[in-house]
Design an enzyme around this catalytic site. Sequence first.
Site, PDB file in Angstrom:
ATOM      1  N   CYS A  40     -33.179  41.254  -3.669  1.00 18.48           N
ATOM      2  CA  CYS A  40     -34.635  41.473  -3.729  1.00 18.48           C
ATOM      3  C   CYS A  40     -35.312  40.404  -4.575  1.00 18.48           C
ATOM      4  CB  CYS A  40     -34.951  42.853  -4.297  1.00 18.48           C
ATOM      5  SG  CYS A  40     -34.593  44.193  -3.157  1.00 18.48           S
ATOM      6  N   SER A  67     -29.964  44.593  -5.113  1.00 20.69           N
ATOM      7  CA  SER A  67     -29.367  43.336  -4.644  1.00 20.69           C
ATOM      8  C   SER A  67     -30.235  42.727  -3.556  1.00 20.69           C
ATOM      9  CB  SER A  67     -27.975  43.596  -4.078  1.00 20.69           C
ATOM     10  OG  SER A  67     -27.149  44.157  -5.057  1.00 20.69           O
ATOM     11  N   ARG A  72     -23.598  33.345   0.345  1.00 15.88           N
ATOM     12  CA  ARG A  72     -23.754  33.208  -1.106  1.00 15.88           C
ATOM     13  C   ARG A  72     -23.390  31.816  -1.611  1.00 15.88           C
ATOM     14  NH1 ARG A  72     -25.512  37.983  -4.102  1.00 15.88           N
ATOM     15  NH2 ARG A  72     -25.760  39.495  -2.434  1.00 15.88           N
ATOM     16  N   HIS A  95     -28.272  46.360 -14.197  1.00 17.32           N
ATOM     17  CA  HIS A  95     -28.373  45.419 -13.076  1.00 17.32           C
ATOM     18  C   HIS A  95     -29.702  44.662 -13.222  1.00 17.32           C
ATOM     19  CE1 HIS A  95     -28.278  44.848  -8.412  1.00 17.32           C
ATOM     20  NE2 HIS A  95     -27.639  43.889  -9.021  1.00 17.32           N
ATOM     21  N   ASP A 151     -28.460  38.507 -12.984  1.00 17.61           N
ATOM     22  CA  ASP A 151     -27.950  39.702 -12.294  1.00 17.61           C
ATOM     23  C   ASP A 151     -27.621  40.866 -13.221  1.00 17.61           C
ATOM     24  OD1 ASP A 151     -27.222  40.957  -9.835  1.00 17.61           O
ATOM     25  OD2 ASP A 151     -25.113  40.602 -10.266  1.00 17.61           O
ATOM     26  N   TYR A 161     -14.294  39.576  -0.619  1.00 21.44           N
ATOM     27  CA  TYR A 161     -15.708  39.231  -0.820  1.00 21.44           C
ATOM     28  C   TYR A 161     -16.177  39.492  -2.262  1.00 21.44           C
ATOM     29  CZ  TYR A 161     -20.684  39.606  -1.043  1.00 21.44           C
ATOM     30  OH  TYR A 161     -21.971  39.449  -1.461  1.00 21.44           O
ATOM     31  N   ARG A 215     -20.602  43.907  -0.067  1.00 21.09           N
ATOM     32  CA  ARG A 215     -19.976  45.014  -0.780  1.00 21.09           C
ATOM     33  C   ARG A 215     -19.801  46.197   0.169  1.00 21.09           C
ATOM     34  NH1 ARG A 215     -23.266  47.117  -3.645  1.00 21.09           N
ATOM     35  NH2 ARG A 215     -24.977  45.647  -3.558  1.00 21.09           N
ATOM     36  N   LYS A 232     -19.547  43.324 -10.686  1.00 24.10           N
ATOM     37  CA  LYS A 232     -20.082  44.684 -10.514  1.00 24.10           C
ATOM     38  C   LYS A 232     -19.115  45.736 -11.066  1.00 24.10           C
ATOM     39  CE  LYS A 232     -23.482  42.896  -8.152  1.00 24.10           C
ATOM     40  NZ  LYS A 232     -24.844  42.825  -8.664  1.00 24.10           N
TER      41      LYS A 232
HETATM   42  O1  SAT Z   1     -22.136  42.653  -5.383  1.00 25.81           O
HETATM   43  S1  SAT Z   1     -22.259  41.224  -5.190  1.00 25.81           S
HETATM   44  O2  SAT Z   1     -21.805  40.543  -6.362  1.00 25.81           O
HETATM   45  O3  SAT Z   1     -21.457  40.823  -4.040  1.00 25.81           O
HETATM   46  C1  SAT Z   1     -23.869  40.794  -4.886  1.00 25.81           C
HETATM   47  C2  SAT Z   1     -24.821  41.888  -5.040  1.00 25.81           C
HETATM   48  O4  SAT Z   1     -24.808  42.794  -4.236  1.00 25.81           O
HETATM   49  O5  SAT Z   1     -25.649  41.868  -5.968  1.00 25.81           O
HETATM   50 MN    MN Z   2     -26.669  42.120  -8.092  1.00 18.30          MN
END
Ligand code: SAT
Ligand code: MN
Length: 602
Positions: A270, A268, A385, A246, A293, A217, A78, A226
């Site tokens: 973690c 993200s 990923r 989140h 997520d 991406y 990101r 997101k």
């Molecule tokens: O934002 S992404 O979906 O690429 C992955 C993340 O940062 O949690």
């Molecule tokens: Mn995330």
Amino acid sequence: MRFNEDLIKWTKHSSLIHWIQEMVKLCRPDQVHLCDGSQEEHESVCAQMVRSGTFIPLNEQKRPGSFWCHSDPNDVARVEDATFICSKRKEDAGPTNNWKDPEEMKKMLLGLFSGCMRGRTLYVIPFSMGPLGSPSSRIGVQVTDSPYVVASMYIMTRMGRSALKALGEENFVPCLHSVGVPLEPGQKDVSWPCSSTHKYIVHFPEERSIMSYGSGYGGNALLGKKCLALRIASVIGRDEGWLAEHMLILGLTSPQGEKKYFAAAFPSACGKTNLAMLKSELPGWKFECVGDDIAWMRFDQDGSLRAINPEAGFFGVAPGTSFKSNPNAMLAIAKNSIFTNVALTLDHDVWWEGMTDTPPAQLTSWLGKPWTPNDQTKAAHPNARFTAPAKQCPVMDPAWEDPKGVPISGLIFGGRRSSVTPLVCESFNWEHGVFLGASLSSEITAAAAGEIGKQRHDPFAMLPFCGYNMGDYFAHWLELGKKHPGPKLPKIFYVNWFRKGTDGKFLWPGFGENARVLKWIFERVKGQDNADVTPIGLIPKKDALDFSGLKLSQEALQELFDVKPEEWRKEVEDLRKYFSIFKDRLPSGITDQLSQLESRLK
Ligand code: SAT
Ligand code: MN
């Protein structure tokens, strides 16, 4: 163009039809494809990417229906610097978001989008975030020139004609996306087109729309995730009295058969996916996954906070994922998955650091180059990923697609902190819990372009994802607790799996052993009297945490729960400084909590 005939057959939504026609006029693609969301369509989009060189099919015997691809090396995460919240007033985006005047931003973006799909196909992807037809779900329509996005959205959302049907004539979130690389006649495409000069991930919270340019991406390009399910949904939630967070969602069943659900926020990369599908090291305790997520949560009429997972797939960090660390994720990605920026084996399977103890003797690295274990570089990118359908995970909760959502008993916040915060603590009450969420800070990971390892404040793990002023967001959380007092209001906890000892090594084994901490949390929400009061919150009484069968030294235990007043006084000072950026938008509830913490530390 022919698509118009199909379009009016598929939907009577006049403003949707108009918007799509406008986008086609603006982007000037060679072709338009309305996605029906069928498996045949998915297969044909993937086959086309194989022909164009974007996808390499994986070994059908080892990983059927799956593909490997690698991105442009400058398009791997990101881009937070290029992510904007364009509310009418700058104050409404707040000090933690990039802002530009919406009119100016739109003018600039329309310039960029003009003719940006020449030589390409424009795909129209209607998608539902949340189970189809659930009153809590939201429909978006993404226009994109990236077949990679189409194939990923097929896995990550419920998309196609069924989403259009669910939309009816209601409002939708328009999501415009382009990789920003028009093709001149005769120009050969590259395997991962993206703009080398302009990247913009832009949200217009008042009109609830999204425009993303220049990146292919995940978080920049799969706009349901997101962009819609967090940034735009957080604004909708503020206005309608619910929460877009989140957070992973998990169900935990005790050996006695009692079940409780928890939602947990971590930045993200973690370990959310690992915790969401945890294989318990505690006999008799069963974990089931609702989501890994994002959680959308609202209070029902009985005062229960109910959560749904708006997604239909996992977009998880591959490195570190193994049959040891997360067997359920490994099973989920056994077929029908897309792998981005991992390494490719000679027999066309995938590999990444941490998957096995010893790497294969020869690989193709995420850069598409031959790689051997002697190489100094990593074979997989640290933010590589996997994209996999949630239904393939063997521990999906039976209620994971229940449109009503699951009732949440506890909320958990956690960051990556090598010192200061203990393994687990419980807040004194909702307001204190909101303060714990607001105080979250964590080391930066490879999920975002930036200085990896540096500590940063990441309130509620929402720093990159809150679509409005974070001060107002704290107030919204405080307000919801006030509106829904009573026994069903979830208890709030803070965990830190990442504390290090004086030797610089992690004190806690993590992964499956985190079940022990969840067990204590489970007991706490049941009202068990097994906590001690400290100035920072409630921590497990001696022997209240189940350490049976775990080799942990007395010193490590001591260090895991050490609350050092001098460190915490520094923390207070640091938080006071941090919170001051919110000026008059910081609710008094947060300042009160900070003062109370300070006086408890005296
Ligand atoms: O934002 S992404 O979906 O690429 C992955 C993340 O940062 O949690
Ligand atoms: Mn995330």
